[in-house]
Design a protein around this motif. Structure first.
Motif, PDB file in Angstrom:
ATOM      1  N   THR A   3       3.193   4.047  47.146  1.00  0.00           N
ATOM      2  CA  THR A   3       5.002   4.770  46.460  1.00  0.00           C
ATOM      3  C   THR A   3       4.931   4.412  45.186  1.00  0.00           C
ATOM      4  N   ALA A   4       5.469   5.548  44.156  1.00  0.00           N
ATOM      5  CA  ALA A   4       6.201   5.133  42.767  1.00  0.00           C
ATOM      6  C   ALA A   4       7.454   5.710  42.836  1.00  0.00           C
ATOM      7  N   ILE A  28      -0.074   9.672  45.307  1.00  0.00           N
ATOM      8  CA  ILE A  28       0.611   9.094  44.719  1.00  0.00           C
ATOM      9  C   ILE A  28       1.864   9.625  45.426  1.00  0.00           C
ATOM     10  N   VAL A  30       5.958   9.988  45.014  1.00  0.00           N
ATOM     11  CA  VAL A  30       7.158   9.539  44.679  1.00  0.00           C
ATOM     12  C   VAL A  30       8.480   9.368  45.317  1.00  0.00           C
ATOM     13  N   PRO A  49       8.525  -0.529  45.135  1.00  0.00           N
ATOM     14  CA  PRO A  49       7.215   0.995  45.431  1.00  0.00           C
ATOM     15  C   PRO A  49       6.677  -0.603  44.961  1.00  0.00           C
ATOM     16  N   ASP A  50       5.582   0.272  45.341  1.00  0.00           N
ATOM     17  CA  ASP A  50       3.887   0.051  44.142  1.00  0.00           C
ATOM     18  C   ASP A  50       3.471   0.257  43.112  1.00  0.00           C
ATOM     19  N   VAL A  51       4.028   1.191  42.946  1.00  0.00           N
ATOM     20  CA  VAL A  51       3.877   0.990  40.967  1.00  0.00           C
ATOM     21  C   VAL A  51       4.835   1.805  40.689  1.00  0.00           C
ATOM     22  N   VAL A  52       5.186   1.015  38.753  1.00  0.00           N
ATOM     23  CA  VAL A  52       7.276   1.310  38.543  1.00  0.00           C
ATOM     24  C   VAL A  52       5.859   2.554  37.176  1.00  0.00           C
ATOM     25  N   PHE A  53       6.529   3.283  37.053  1.00  0.00           N
ATOM     26  CA  PHE A  53       6.081   4.625  35.564  1.00  0.00           C
ATOM     27  C   PHE A  53       7.090   3.920  34.847  1.00  0.00           C
TER      28      PHE A  53
END
Length: 250
Positions: A3-4, A28, A30, A49-53
């Motif tokens: 999740t992002a 991914i 979003v 989230p798992d990752v943040v851009f």
């Protein structure tokens, strides 16, 4: 699925990145997008989230300010920026991922592959903490640490404990004062750039040496650096000899 959340002050940039991820990185998902730090913080806390851009330059609070405002962040971060210099040195020192705008699809897919591994292993947090300390200048040269990501584990190593680095094709081996070593899948020139401000000398195409461990120069062939704890002989390239002597003040 990973999740992002995407954070960029330009809506079009969030839309473009989301489209690229949907098309080329199907692992991914979003969850949301945000255009400022306050909105992003709320989404991060709520959606986990798992990752943040994260765009570095967002109005008001920048991307680094956002990270500092979150207590014990437990997500991965991929920095997205149009500026090759702003904060990039600290990001590299902490072995964190970043993408330069306009985003290259190959770099994006490679980054997502690394994120997949990081999410599985949950090894990001120490590197992110190291980055925030660097940005706040809480570490002096004696306590400065560099993140060394090996295939199995990421090590945070005090720079002063690194004796030398040696390259082999696109790999670099770090030799530490305690006798251990770490093989990193990055070329030596990247670490030359990072470590030269901390007294490291590029004496040869294949060798980068911590000058605090150099005791003398041996005048054989083009020359060799003699290291204190092992009496190792590290070759000096002929064209670098004058520069090396100058840097070592010998």
């Amino acid at each position: 699925m990973i999740t992002a959340i995407l954070v960029d002050d330009e809506l079009i940039n969030n839309s473009n990145l989301k489209a690229l991820l949907n098309r080329h990185c199907t692992s991914i998902n979003v969850l949301a997008t945000a255009t400022n730090a306050d909105e992003a913080k709320i989404q991060i806390i709520e959606l986990k989230p798992d990752v943040v851009f994260l765009d570095i330059e967002i109005p008001g609070k920048n991307g680094f300010d956002l990270l500092k405002s979150i207590n014990e962040p437990d997500f991965d971060v991929v920095f997205v920026t149009a500026y090759d210099s702003y904060g990039i040195m600290a990001i590299k020192f902490s072995a964190l991922d970043y993408l330069l705008k306009p985003i290259n699809i190959t770099e994006l897919t490679r980054t997502v592959e690394r994120i997949e591994q990081s999410v599985q292993a949950k090894k990001q947090n120490a590197r992110l903490d190291n980055l925030l300390q660097l940005l706040d200048k809480k570490q002096n040269n004696d306590s400065q640490k560099i993140a060394l990501p090996t295939q199995k584990e990421t090590y945070l190593v005090p720079v002063k404990d690194i004796v030398r680095c040696e390259s082999s094709n696109n790999y670099t081996t770090f030799f530490l004062i305690n006798g251990s070593s770490h093989l990193i899948s990055k070329p030596l020139y990247e670490y030359d750039e990072l470590l030269s401000p901390y007294g490291f000398v590029r004496c040869h195409q294949s060798h980068l040496v911590n000058k605090t461990h150099v005791t003398s120069i041996l005048n054989e062939d083009a020359g060799y650096l003699i290291l204190d704890h092992t009496a190792q002989k590290i070759p000096i390239a002929k064209q670098r000899k004058s520069e090396v002597k100058s840097l070592l003040k010998l």
